[in-house]
Design an enzyme around this catalytic site. Structure first.
Site, short mmCIF file in Angstrom:
data_model
loop_
_atom_site.label_atom_id
_atom_site.label_comp_id
_atom_site.label_asym_id
_atom_site.label_seq_id
_atom_site.Cartn_x
_atom_site.Cartn_y
_atom_site.Cartn_z
N CYS A 80 0.86 -1.18 0.00
CA CYS A 80 0.00 0.00 0.00
C CYS A 80 0.89 1.23 0.00
CB CYS A 80 -0.94 -0.01 1.20
SG CYS A 80 -0.08 -0.03 2.79
N HIS A 108 35.61 0.75 37.70
CA HIS A 108 34.66 -0.36 37.57
C HIS A 108 35.03 -1.41 38.60
CE1 HIS A 108 32.46 -3.76 35.83
NE2 HIS A 108 31.86 -2.92 35.01
#
Length: 708
Positions: free
Chosen positions: A29, A630
């Protein structure tokens, strides 16, 4: 982000839906590829959703599947159909008896499959007409603007031949719409579409319509004194036949084709294949034209008028409710393709009442949708998001100029869950305004865009409502953002990495960083490297200055000293068990096997990132050095258990300030290495980053020297 070549995208889509052998049929479409598949379970929806060039996907019952492409859908469709494996198009493959029985059972289990089929029938009957309907609406809009500025009297009964001709340009679409709908509906039901068009055309010929109100023998016309309406009845073969002008009707062809399909297939079973081409169309016309004229036509007109009257009653007796329900309903109907029935009612209203009252409230939904897209566009400019800026610009242009919402919905809104609630507020505001002001009508079927504003009456009320809807949605999306806070951090980090790469620096792609470390990249411009790969960071550092072993003096040149965030044994990154840190993907630095869980700041600066789980901290110094601390490997999985965070993002810290207390026993009991890592994220921007490894240190001891 590199957009794949058209051919490559076609091949990836074909692979994602299970290959050509899994495709029964493929259509498209205005924005979507529409697949009918043999087996919907073979679709790799996640892979398809991730493709550049694909805005989104929609899975439906009955092995139907939609892929939203946007304005380029026709080209992608053509590319797919031209692939070697699609030679001859998509055709049904032979099915075994077992497969046929399984298919029937599956359809029986789908309680709402009939509803899907019904809406699919409606949608596919109208969808191919999107282009000509849009074209007609723009012609109407231009004529209305000329009328509004006093250039021509568009509504005059004695217009010149020029404007009568202009009228015919848009009226051709609306008047002959029943024939077009009949053609598409017949094609959808897999019967000869020209038979459907012919049956509908038979009751729209000048011969047929000319009998209405005429003095043709056998035609009687009566007038309703109360309503002021007239009704003509023709006596054909001794039977009364109500005469109607079927121009613009949509329910009549939909009802007619549904019955025609049964007749057509029944005739195909009766006649041998070698004579079907002659006798099936002949008898179909012979049966269906009278049925349409005597029965289906009047029933279709009655049904359409009845629905229109019901909505008109609601609009007249509860205008605020009506004006709110319509824009609040559309955002959920359009993504599913279920909005066409309401569009059909608009056409019925125009044909029977001479005006429509649905499109005004509907326009507030469209402009709320476009306003949300505008908010995303402003954010993409603010945050330098190139891909989203391009997507939003195209979607906004399609919306404001063409009235098409699918590019906005599938390209943006349905991808980010924060947008819809804010867009609905805009719909609500616009609907309330139209309801309070007494409603807005239009005498034309128009796609609600900037160009069609003049066709709405009163125009000023419509402008106020759509403006409120637009700017409400835009403001809510802009100030609340369409991304969550975490998504924004990651998106900005990936943007910075891309910009760094464009500037000639090699960057570590976000997808190569472990999921629990992605938020850390947001501390700076992302982990960077000066060579052709992440691994060359170490080489760059070594070229600028050799790492200092235990007992050696730091480099003679004065630099920034990063101190140990924890007490323990200092090791090189190559010795840690995390491949991302070991490869220097997150910059050069050190690892420390901690002897206690007292974690402190290694340098003066601002805390740019503090992980909610307490396992990671990002600090930026006054001169732009970006440091990552970390604690442990994969400790994000502990969800903060054993981590007592003492700081917050945005806070200024000095070297030695306490960041967190960590229960190292809990870390090790959870099966995670406790090594604490410290890296310089923007190592590539430094002259050198020199780690001092192989020593036992206390917190606060210099372990890395950074030269700008």
């Amino acid at each position: 982000m590199n957009t794949p070549t058209p051919g490559a995208l076609a091949e990836k889509i074909l692979s994602g839906v299970g290959g050509s052998e899994n495709i029964e049929s493929l259509t498209h479409c205005a924005t979507r590829l529409r697949f009918q598949l043999h087996d919907g379970e073979k679709v790799d929806q996640a892979t398809l959703d991730a493709l550049d060039g694909v805005m989104g996907t929609v899975s439906q019952s009955g092995d139907r599947f939609q892929i939203v492409i946007g304005g380029a859908v026709a080209g992608v469709y053509s590319d797919i159909m031209n692939l070697p494996s699609m030679t001859g198009g998509a055709t049904p493959r032979p099915q075994s008896d077992a497969e046929v029985k399984a298919e029937i059972r599956a359809k029986g289990r789908g309680r709402l499959a009939w509803l899907d089929n019904f809406f699919e029938y409606l949608s596919d009957s109208f969808r191919p007409l999107l282009g000509v309907l849009l074209g007609a609406s723009l012609i109407i809009a231009i004529a209305s603007m000329l009328d509004a500025f006093g250039i021509v009297d568009f509504r005059s009964a004695d217009k010149s031949a020029t404007w009568v001709f202009v009228d015919s340009m848009w009226r051709s679409v609306l008047y002959f719409l029943p024939i077009m709908v009949a053609y598409n509906a017949a094609k959808k039901l897999k019967i000869d579409p020209w038979v459907g068009a012919t049956v509908m055309a038979a009751v729209m010929t000048p011969n047929f319509t000319g009998m209405i109100g005429s003095k043709t023998p056998g035609v009687t016309t009566t007038t309703n004194a109360t309503l002021g309406t007239s009704e003509s009845v023709a006596h054909v073969f001794g039977l009364p036949m109500q005469l109607n002008d079927y121009g613009g009707q949509v329910f009549v062809p939909l009802l007619m084709v549904a019955l025609l399909a049964l007749v057509y297939r029944g005739l195909k079973r009766i006649f041998p294949e070698n004579v079907q081409m002659v006798f099936v169309p002949f008898f179909s016309m012979l049966i269906m034209i009278p049925l349409t004229a005597f029965l289906i036509g009047p029933m279709g007109v009655w049904a359409g008028n009845g629905l229109g009257t019901g909505l008109s009653w609601l609009n007249g007796n509860a205008p605020i409710v009506f004006a709110i329900v319509i824009p609040m309903l559309y955002p959920f109907l359009v993504p599913l393709g279920l909005h066409w029935p309401l569009n059909a009612l608009m056409l019925v209203n125009i044909n029977t009442l001479g005006y429509d009252f649905i499109q005004g409230p509907m326009g507030t939904w469209n402009f709320a949708c476009f306003g949300a897209t505008a908010g995303v566009l402003l954010l993409s400019i603010r945050h330098r998001e190139k891909d989203m800026r391009q997507t939003a610009t195209g979607a906004l242009a399609a919306g404001l100029l063409g009235g098409i919402s699918e590019p906005s919905l599938y390209g943006i809104h349905l991808r980010f869950k924060r947008i819809y609630p804010r867009m609905l507020v805009g719909c609500l505001v616009g609907g309330v305004i139209i309801g309070v002001l007494g409603g807005v009508n239009t005498k034309a079927f128009a796609f609600t865009s900037l160009l069609t504003i003049p066709v709405f009456d009163p125009m000023i009320k419509y402008i106020i409502a759509i403006s409120a809807a637009f700017f409400t949605s835009m403001a809510l999306v802009y100030f609340a953002d369409y991304r969550t806070k975490e998504e924004r951090v990651q998106a900005n980090a990936e943007r910075d990495a891309a910009e760094a790469a464009a500037g000639g620096k090699a960057v570590v792609p976000a997808q190569t960083v472990a999921a629990d470390d992605r938020e850390l990249v947001a501390v700076g411009a992302a982990a960077t490297a000066t060579g052709a790969s992440a691994g060359t960071v170490a080489g760059a550092a070594a070229a600028a200055g050799t790492p200092v072993a235990a007992g050696e003096a730091p480099a003679a040149r004065k630099g920034l000293e990063l101190t140990a965030p924890v007490a323990g044994r200092v090791v090189g990154l190559g010795e840690v068990e995390d491949p991302v840190f070991a490869s220097r993907a997150l910059g050069e630095g050190v690892g420390i096997e901690p002897s206690d869980g007292h974690v402190v700041a290694p340098v003066d600066g601002e805390l740019i990132t503090v992980a909610d789980t307490g396992h990671a901290f990002g600090i930026r110094t006054a001169n732009g050095v970006e440091v990552l601390i970390h604690v442990g490997i994969d400790t994000v999985k502990m969800q903060g258990e054993g981590f007592d965070v003492r700081v917050a993002a945005g806070q200024k810290v000095s070297a030695g300030d306490l960041l967190a207390e960590v229960d190292l026993g809990a870390v090790r009991a959870a099966g995670h290495p406790a090594v604490t890592l410290m890296t310089v994220l923007n190592t590539a921007d430094m002259t050198s980053v020199e780690p001092h490894t192989g020593q036992d240190v206390t917190a606060g001891t210099p372990v890395v020297t950074v030269l700008r």
